[in-house]
Design an enzyme around this catalytic site. Structure first.
Site, mmCIF file in Angstrom:
data_model
loop_
_atom_site.group_PDB
_atom_site.id
_atom_site.type_symbol
_atom_site.label_atom_id
_atom_site.label_comp_id
_atom_site.label_asym_id
_atom_site.label_seq_id
_atom_site.Cartn_x
_atom_site.Cartn_y
_atom_site.Cartn_z
ATOM 1 N N ASP A 100 0.866 -1.187 0.000
ATOM 2 C CA ASP A 100 0.000 0.000 0.000
ATOM 3 C C ASP A 100 0.903 1.237 0.000
ATOM 4 O OD1 ASP A 100 -2.137 1.520 2.560
ATOM 5 O OD2 ASP A 100 -1.910 1.946 0.411
ATOM 6 N N ASP A 104 -4.419 3.571 2.679
ATOM 7 C CA ASP A 104 -5.846 3.187 2.812
ATOM 8 C C ASP A 104 -5.986 1.711 3.195
ATOM 9 O OD1 ASP A 104 -6.754 2.674 -0.739
ATOM 10 O OD2 ASP A 104 -5.145 1.843 0.533
ATOM 11 N N ASP A 108 -1.580 -1.129 -3.922
ATOM 12 C CA ASP A 108 -1.893 -0.334 -5.117
ATOM 13 C C ASP A 108 -0.714 -0.340 -6.094
ATOM 14 O OD1 ASP A 108 -1.644 2.176 -2.665
ATOM 15 O OD2 ASP A 108 -0.034 1.634 -4.050
ATOM 16 N N ASP A 177 -3.942 -10.088 -15.831
ATOM 17 C CA ASP A 177 -4.953 -11.129 -15.639
ATOM 18 C C ASP A 177 -6.214 -10.696 -16.396
ATOM 19 O OD1 ASP A 177 -5.399 -13.109 -12.673
ATOM 20 O OD2 ASP A 177 -6.536 -13.201 -14.545
ATOM 21 N N ASP A 278 -8.273 -16.136 -17.117
ATOM 22 C CA ASP A 278 -9.072 -16.701 -16.025
ATOM 23 C C ASP A 278 -10.101 -17.707 -16.559
ATOM 24 O OD1 ASP A 278 -9.764 -16.325 -13.136
ATOM 25 O OD2 ASP A 278 -11.716 -15.898 -14.000
ATOM 26 N N GLU A 333 -5.769 -20.338 -17.492
ATOM 27 C CA GLU A 333 -6.125 -21.078 -16.285
ATOM 28 C C GLU A 333 -7.168 -22.090 -16.740
ATOM 29 O OE1 GLU A 333 -8.824 -19.561 -13.481
ATOM 30 O OE2 GLU A 333 -7.876 -20.552 -11.790
ATOM 31 N N HIS A 404 -3.184 -17.206 -5.754
ATOM 32 C CA HIS A 404 -4.091 -16.452 -4.874
ATOM 33 C C HIS A 404 -5.335 -17.255 -4.501
ATOM 34 C CE1 HIS A 404 -5.574 -16.184 -8.897
ATOM 35 N NE2 HIS A 404 -6.721 -15.791 -8.424
ATOM 36 N N ASP A 405 -5.444 -18.476 -5.062
ATOM 37 C CA ASP A 405 -6.634 -19.297 -4.797
ATOM 38 C C ASP A 405 -6.358 -20.455 -3.859
ATOM 39 O OD1 ASP A 405 -7.881 -19.166 -8.223
ATOM 40 O OD2 ASP A 405 -8.368 -17.932 -6.478
#
Ligand code: TEU
Length: 627
Positions: A100, A104, A108, A177, A278, A333, A404-405
């Site tokens: 970050d 926030d 980013d 992605d 994806d 994917e 990330h899954d």
């Protein structure tokens, strides 16, 4: 055409037949079932009993898929063509949790830009960013509202332009992605379709009339519950294979395809070097017929046989290559695709994908991340031997253990903190000495591990939250939390651990998802300055791979094929050979193969070799270069 009377060995000769039978055998926890010569002579109609699902329709569904996928398998050419993406080390960034820069609590693009020196030091050649586009974040960006706008929390287009400029200036390529199977229900196309059913965008999505007031068919979502939303205004239902806010696109509509091609070309013209696609194999839906209950029970998603390898998939992928991706790198994917189907999707002469993600190794046979179990590394030996020996020189493997899954791989194998570094380095040896493109997921190079969650309120993953509430129908909150905590995708999404300051240096604000409290011990600042750390091990092995074409393009030769507990192999080229020895177990193992003569010890996760192979020991030896 194959029939119920066809023998299993005949079906096994076809690409789709081999993959489907192997997949079923794996789900039935009998991975080599159909290689049995006696069984191979049985007729397919016996298959129900063999896989314990003697249910009507299973063999019909398999025969239909095999008969309709009547492609000829790609050839096996003698040589490998050299490409940048075969030599590259790719690093996956989950932007929301990486760095970050404005306080926030959300990562980013400027935060990523700030960390380019770290990526350079590690030896990264390309970064893959999980979706950065405008999104309501029902599925953390995989529900895109505007493909041409940067998600507000991540910054603006000027920040993207600055990021790609600086990545390129540092010799790092950018892979975006792309989510093309569905959009957010807040996307302009879907909003127009709701407002005016006669508009051209209506047919960009998949609608159907209900059945006696219920959903049009029995398909289930990957995120629990039925795969349909009802829309009173037109008394129709809209298809969503994922969350209720992710509406499936109708790829049979040429206008929709043209919109997608135009959008991808727009990103390519901004300098994007490649795309991760994806669930790309789901885009062609064959029909909306009910799914087979036995297949649904076995695989976990009812209806999947009608869309996971649809009738126009190859046609659409080829059109995407010709009209949109052109010479850009692509990795699909491809959920549920086996080796043979991945060959059909990515062999060079087919002009479809460059590479594909196969997930067969991410869980032991018959298991999924929804189960609590200790991952047995010995399964990887047969998996990798198959992919290293059978994939062909015109196809190129991808090598990954995390994304990330999925929960952190070290935690799946053995949560004993004393073994964390050794296991993390073992996985590094596999990932960087086998043939294929290594995809490293943020934090894997530090040996980051799963977090613990004390309440569903700490979850941010829509899949886990939906499953928790589904489990509550019949279980206590504690049971539902325990079960969902095994596989929640939040494990991979806890913020990157940069240093031992508050929030691990990820943010000066309130992090969007809890930071793993072990950041004081596991963080980049500590590891980048500590010799022997997991980070240094990754950095050194990546450097070795860059120095040596043998670890990229060299041949693979297994040593001790039949040994269960160890995995030893050679990587060879004309003037250099590497020998790798790995103990796949948490017990000491005898070394059945001494390192060949004229090889010197290069590196290993115990620092040096010993008389035997210690728990999870992995060593790399190099031949003296022949002139
Ligand atoms: O994942 C699809 C997919 O394979 C996983 O969602 C998995 O199948 C599912 O969790 C059931 O186990 C892709 C993205 O990687 C994922 O983050 C998205 O949530 C999903 O597609 C929808 O876009």
């Amino acid at each position: 055409m194959f029939t119920q009377k066809s023998k299993l060995k005949e079906l096994y000769q076809t690409p789709v037949g081999k993959d489907l039978l192997d997949t079923l055998a794996r789900y039935a926890q009998r991975p080599n079932l159909f290689q049995n010569p006696i069984l191979a002579n049985l007729k397919i109609k016996t298959i129900g009993r063999l896989i314990g699902k003697n249910a009507p329709g299973v063999t019909d569904a398999i025969l239909h898929l095999i008969n309709s996928a009547n492609e000829t398998p790609p050839p096996f050419p003698p040589a490998i063509t050299k490409k940048w993406w075969k030599e590259a080390v790719v690093y996956q960034i989950y932007p929301r949790s990486f760095q970050d820069s404005d306080g926030d609590g959300i990562g980013d693009l400027n935060g990523i830009r700030r960390r380019i020196p770290y990526l350079k030091e590690l030896g990264v050649d390309a970064v893959w960013l999980s979706p950065i586009y405008d999104s309501p974040n029902d599925d953390m960006g995989y529900d895109i509202r505007d493909y041409r706008k940067i998600m507000a929390e991540f910054g603006g287009m000027e920040d993207f332009d600055a990021l790609i400029r600086e990545l390129h200036a540092n010799g790092i390529r950018l892979i975006l992605d792309m989510v093309l199977n569905h959009t957010s229900d807040e996307h302009e196309w879907f909003q127009k379709a709701l407002a005016n059913p006669q508009c051209v965008e209506r047919d960009y999505y998949i609608w159907a009339k209900g059945r006696d007031g219920d959903e049009p068919n029995n398909w289930t979502s990957f995120f629990s519950g039925p795969a349909w939303n009802r829309y009173e205004e037109t008394d129709e239902w809209g298809l969503h294979l994922f969350s209720k806010k992710q509406m499936d696109l109708n790829w049979d509509n040429p206008g929709l395809r043209a919109e997608v091609y135009d959008m991808i070309s727009w990103w390519r013209e901004k300098g994007v070097d490649g795309f991760r696609l994806d669930v790309i194999n789901l885009i062609s839906k064959e029909n909306l017929e009910d799914g087979n209950n036995a297949i649904g029970a076995l695989v976990g998603f009812r209806g999947i046989e009608h869309y996971f390898y649809g009738p126009h998939l190859h046609e659409y992928l080829h059109e995407l290559r010709e009209k949109a991706f052109r010479d850009a790198y692509t990795v699909g994917e491809t959920v549920g695709m086996g080796l043979e189907m991945c060959r059909m999707l990515s062999a060079e002469e087919r002009g479809e994908l460059c590479t594909a993600f196969n997930f067969d190794h991410m869980d032991n046979p018959g298991k999924s991340r929804a189960n609590e179990y200790r991952y047995d590394l010995r399964f990887l030996k047969s998996h990798f031997i198959k992919w290293q020996e059978e994939y062909g020189n015109n196809c190129w493997p991808t090598l990954f253990f995390e994304n990330h899954d999925n929960p952190r791989m070290v935690s799946k194998i053995n949560p004993d903190p004393r073994l964390r570094e050794v296991i993390a380095k073992l996985l590094c040896v596999l990932q960087f000495t086998l043939k294929g493109t290594p995809f490293l997921y943020q934090g894997q190079e530090l040996g980051m591990v799963n977090a613990s969650f004390s309440s569903v309120n700490e979850y941010r993953d829509v899949e886990a939250i939906n499953r928790y509430h589904e489990l509550l129908k019949g279980r206590t909150q504690e049971e539902a939390l325990r079960i969902t905590s095994w596989g929640t995708r939040d494990h991979a999404r806890t913020p990157m651990q940069w240093d031992s300051s508050e929030n691990a240096g990820f943010t000066t604000g309130e992090p969007w998802l809890k930071v793993n409290p072990n950041y004081a011990q596991i963080n980049a600042e500590e590891e980048t300055r500590t010799s022997g750390s997991v980070f240094q091990f990754f950095k050194n092995l990546i450097a070795l791979r860059k120095e040596s074409e043998t670890l990229v393009y060299g041949s693979f030769r297994v040593s001790g094929r039949k040994e269960k507990d160890t995995f030893c192999y050679y990587r060879e080229s004309e003037n250099e050979t590497f020998y790798i020895e790995i103990n796949l177990t948490e017990h000491e193992q005898p070394r059945n193969h001494a390192a060949p003569p004229a090889f010197h010890f290069c590196m290993g996760n115990y620092g040096r070799a010993a008389e035997s192979l210690r728990p999870y020991e992995a060593n790399v030896y190099q031949s003296i270069r022949r002139r």
